[in-house]
Motif scaffolding. Sequence first.
Motif, PDB file in Angstrom:
ATOM      1  N   ARG A  61       0.817  -1.211   0.000  1.00 58.87           N
ATOM      2  CA  ARG A  61       0.000   0.000   0.000  1.00 58.87           C
ATOM      3  C   ARG A  61       0.856   1.270   0.000  1.00 58.87           C
ATOM      4  O   ARG A  61       0.773   2.103   0.910  1.00 58.87           O
ATOM      5  CB  ARG A  61      -0.950   0.026   1.204  1.00 58.87           C
ATOM      6  CG  ARG A  61      -1.892  -1.153   1.321  1.00 58.87           C
ATOM      7  CD  ARG A  61      -2.948  -1.168   0.240  1.00 58.87           C
ATOM      8  NE  ARG A  61      -3.744   0.066   0.253  1.00 58.87           N
ATOM      9  CZ  ARG A  61      -4.696   0.326  -0.641  1.00 58.87           C
ATOM     10  NH1 ARG A  61      -4.928  -0.524  -1.628  1.00 58.87           N
ATOM     11  NH2 ARG A  61      -5.380   1.444  -0.571  1.00 58.87           N
ATOM     12  N   PRO A  62       1.724   1.461  -1.008  1.00 61.58           N
ATOM     13  CA  PRO A  62       2.538   2.678  -1.055  1.00 61.58           C
ATOM     14  C   PRO A  62       1.675   3.910  -1.263  1.00 61.58           C
ATOM     15  O   PRO A  62       0.530   3.816  -1.715  1.00 61.58           O
ATOM     16  CB  PRO A  62       3.455   2.437  -2.267  1.00 61.58           C
ATOM     17  CG  PRO A  62       2.667   1.510  -3.139  1.00 61.58           C
ATOM     18  CD  PRO A  62       1.915   0.610  -2.200  1.00 61.58           C
ATOM     19  N   ASP A  63       2.225   5.063  -0.937  1.00 60.23           N
ATOM     20  CA  ASP A  63       1.492   6.316  -1.147  1.00 60.23           C
ATOM     21  C   ASP A  63       1.402   6.670  -2.622  1.00 60.23           C
ATOM     22  O   ASP A  63       0.414   7.254  -3.075  1.00 60.23           O
ATOM     23  CB  ASP A  63       2.176   7.459  -0.383  1.00 60.23           C
ATOM     24  CG  ASP A  63       2.233   7.191   1.105  1.00 60.23           C
ATOM     25  OD1 ASP A  63       1.167   6.924   1.695  1.00 60.23           O
ATOM     26  OD2 ASP A  63       3.339   7.230   1.678  1.00 60.23           O
ATOM     27  N   VAL A  64       2.450   6.319  -3.390  1.00 59.62           N
ATOM     28  CA  VAL A  64       2.497   6.619  -4.824  1.00 59.62           C
ATOM     29  C   VAL A  64       3.134   5.441  -5.557  1.00 59.62           C
ATOM     30  O   VAL A  64       4.153   4.908  -5.100  1.00 59.62           O
ATOM     31  CB  VAL A  64       3.302   7.902  -5.119  1.00 59.62           C
ATOM     32  CG1 VAL A  64       3.342   8.180  -6.627  1.00 59.62           C
ATOM     33  CG2 VAL A  64       2.713   9.105  -4.383  1.00 59.62           C
ATOM     34  N   CYS A  65       2.538   5.060  -6.685  1.00 57.59           N
ATOM     35  CA  CYS A  65       3.127   4.045  -7.561  1.00 57.59           C
ATOM     36  C   CYS A  65       3.588   4.720  -8.851  1.00 57.59           C
ATOM     37  O   CYS A  65       2.783   5.371  -9.521  1.00 57.59           O
ATOM     38  CB  CYS A  65       2.114   2.961  -7.903  1.00 57.59           C
ATOM     39  SG  CYS A  65       1.418   2.076  -6.494  1.00 57.59           S
ATOM     40  N   LEU A  66       4.857   4.580  -9.188  1.00 62.18           N
ATOM     41  CA  LEU A  66       5.383   5.047 -10.470  1.00 62.18           C
ATOM     42  C   LEU A  66       5.372   3.868 -11.422  1.00 62.18           C
ATOM     43  O   LEU A  66       6.062   2.871 -11.184  1.00 62.18           O
ATOM     44  CB  LEU A  66       6.807   5.585 -10.313  1.00 62.18           C
ATOM     45  CG  LEU A  66       6.990   6.910  -9.602  1.00 62.18           C
ATOM     46  CD1 LEU A  66       8.484   7.235  -9.482  1.00 62.18           C
ATOM     47  CD2 LEU A  66       6.270   8.036 -10.335  1.00 62.18           C
ATOM     48  N   VAL A  67       4.620   3.965 -12.507  1.00 62.66           N
ATOM     49  CA  VAL A  67       4.362   2.797 -13.348  1.00 62.66           C
ATOM     50  C   VAL A  67       4.709   3.084 -14.799  1.00 62.66           C
ATOM     51  O   VAL A  67       4.189   4.044 -15.397  1.00 62.66           O
ATOM     52  CB  VAL A  67       2.874   2.390 -13.231  1.00 62.66           C
ATOM     53  CG1 VAL A  67       2.570   1.220 -14.153  1.00 62.66           C
ATOM     54  CG2 VAL A  67       2.530   2.028 -11.786  1.00 62.66           C
ATOM     55  N   ASP A  68       5.584   2.270 -15.378  1.00 63.36           N
ATOM     56  CA  ASP A  68       5.892   2.361 -16.797  1.00 63.36           C
ATOM     57  C   ASP A  68       4.732   1.792 -17.598  1.00 63.36           C
ATOM     58  O   ASP A  68       3.958   0.970 -17.101  1.00 63.36           O
ATOM     59  CB  ASP A  68       7.177   1.581 -17.090  1.00 63.36           C
ATOM     60  CG  ASP A  68       7.638   1.746 -18.528  1.00 63.36           C
ATOM     61  OD1 ASP A  68       7.357   2.808 -19.121  1.00 63.36           O
ATOM     62  OD2 ASP A  68       8.280   0.820 -19.062  1.00 63.36           O
ATOM     63  N   ILE A  69       4.578   2.214 -18.851  1.00 61.03           N
ATOM     64  CA  ILE A  69       3.475   1.714 -19.666  1.00 61.03           C
ATOM     65  C   ILE A  69       3.798   0.340 -20.265  1.00 61.03           C
ATOM     66  O   ILE A  69       3.030  -0.604 -20.129  1.00 61.03           O
ATOM     67  CB  ILE A  69       3.110   2.714 -20.774  1.00 61.03           C
ATOM     68  CG1 ILE A  69       2.282   3.859 -20.182  1.00 61.03           C
ATOM     69  CG2 ILE A  69       2.318   2.025 -21.893  1.00 61.03           C
ATOM     70  CD1 ILE A  69       1.718   4.814 -21.197  1.00 61.03           C
ATOM     71  N   ARG A  70       4.934   0.219 -20.908  1.00 56.84           N
ATOM     72  CA  ARG A  70       5.253  -1.028 -21.599  1.00 56.84           C
ATOM     73  C   ARG A  70       6.061  -1.944 -20.686  1.00 56.84           C
ATOM     74  O   ARG A  70       7.266  -1.770 -20.514  1.00 56.84           O
ATOM     75  CB  ARG A  70       6.009  -0.733 -22.888  1.00 56.84           C
ATOM     76  CG  ARG A  70       5.162   0.020 -23.907  1.00 56.84           C
ATOM     77  CD  ARG A  70       5.807   0.065 -25.264  1.00 56.84           C
ATOM     78  NE  ARG A  70       4.977   0.731 -26.255  1.00 56.84           N
ATOM     79  CZ  ARG A  70       5.321   0.912 -27.527  1.00 56.84           C
ATOM     80  NH1 ARG A  70       6.477   0.458 -27.969  1.00 56.84           N
ATOM     81  NH2 ARG A  70       4.505   1.532 -28.359  1.00 56.84           N
TER      82      ARG A  70
END
Length: 229
Positions: A61-70
């Motif tokens: 349950r992180p505060d922010v998820c940085l997510v790549d598209i591919r």
Amino acid sequence: MSDAANTPPPPEDAPIRVLIADDQAMVRTGFRLILDSQPGIEVVGEAADGSECVELARRHRPDVCLVDIRMPKLDGLEVTRLLAGPGVAEPLRVVVVTTFDQDDYVHTAIRNGACGFLLKDAGPELLVEAVRSAARGGALVSPAITVRLLRQWSSRPGAATGANPLTGRELDVARLVAVGRTNQEIGAELHLSLSTVKTHLSNIQTKLAVRNRVEIAAWAWDTGAVRNR
């Protein structure tokens, strides 16, 4: 309606906990070095594919998820939908980060609940700003993308009609969203409590039939609400 912006931000004295998901180890390492060097930000996990990202995000349950598209297994757009999209009971804040500046990616990410969309060449400062903004309940989209988005929204059927279903106070809130103010900044400027700002935002989204702050901003620019202050 799923709205990660309404999820309470972390306590002011607690670090912003970030999960990084990218299939390139060098990118994950670079993001970790940038974010871990910032006061009040802590990287709590890394994922090399979309499936691992969803698993770690639900576990930690992180505060922010940085997510790549591919990414392998699940792409970042599907990850965003699973973590922040419509129907998610406790949505997380997802910022999509990608090399690919494609309008369909931006639109899908926003529909799927993303509260930020950044290009990987945006620079360290904008990356940090996006994480802090997302944690506070705000939204940040790379400036070049934002300009193009607003131009496209202004060409939608009915976009320039000037129809305004909002009350005067709701319009004030929408104008401030359109120029990038956070909930806290809106409250301070309009002398409103944070809960009142959130109530206004919920009412605005319902009346305009939009899902997030980016679409509120687009409506405000489309109808001249910002330019005509």
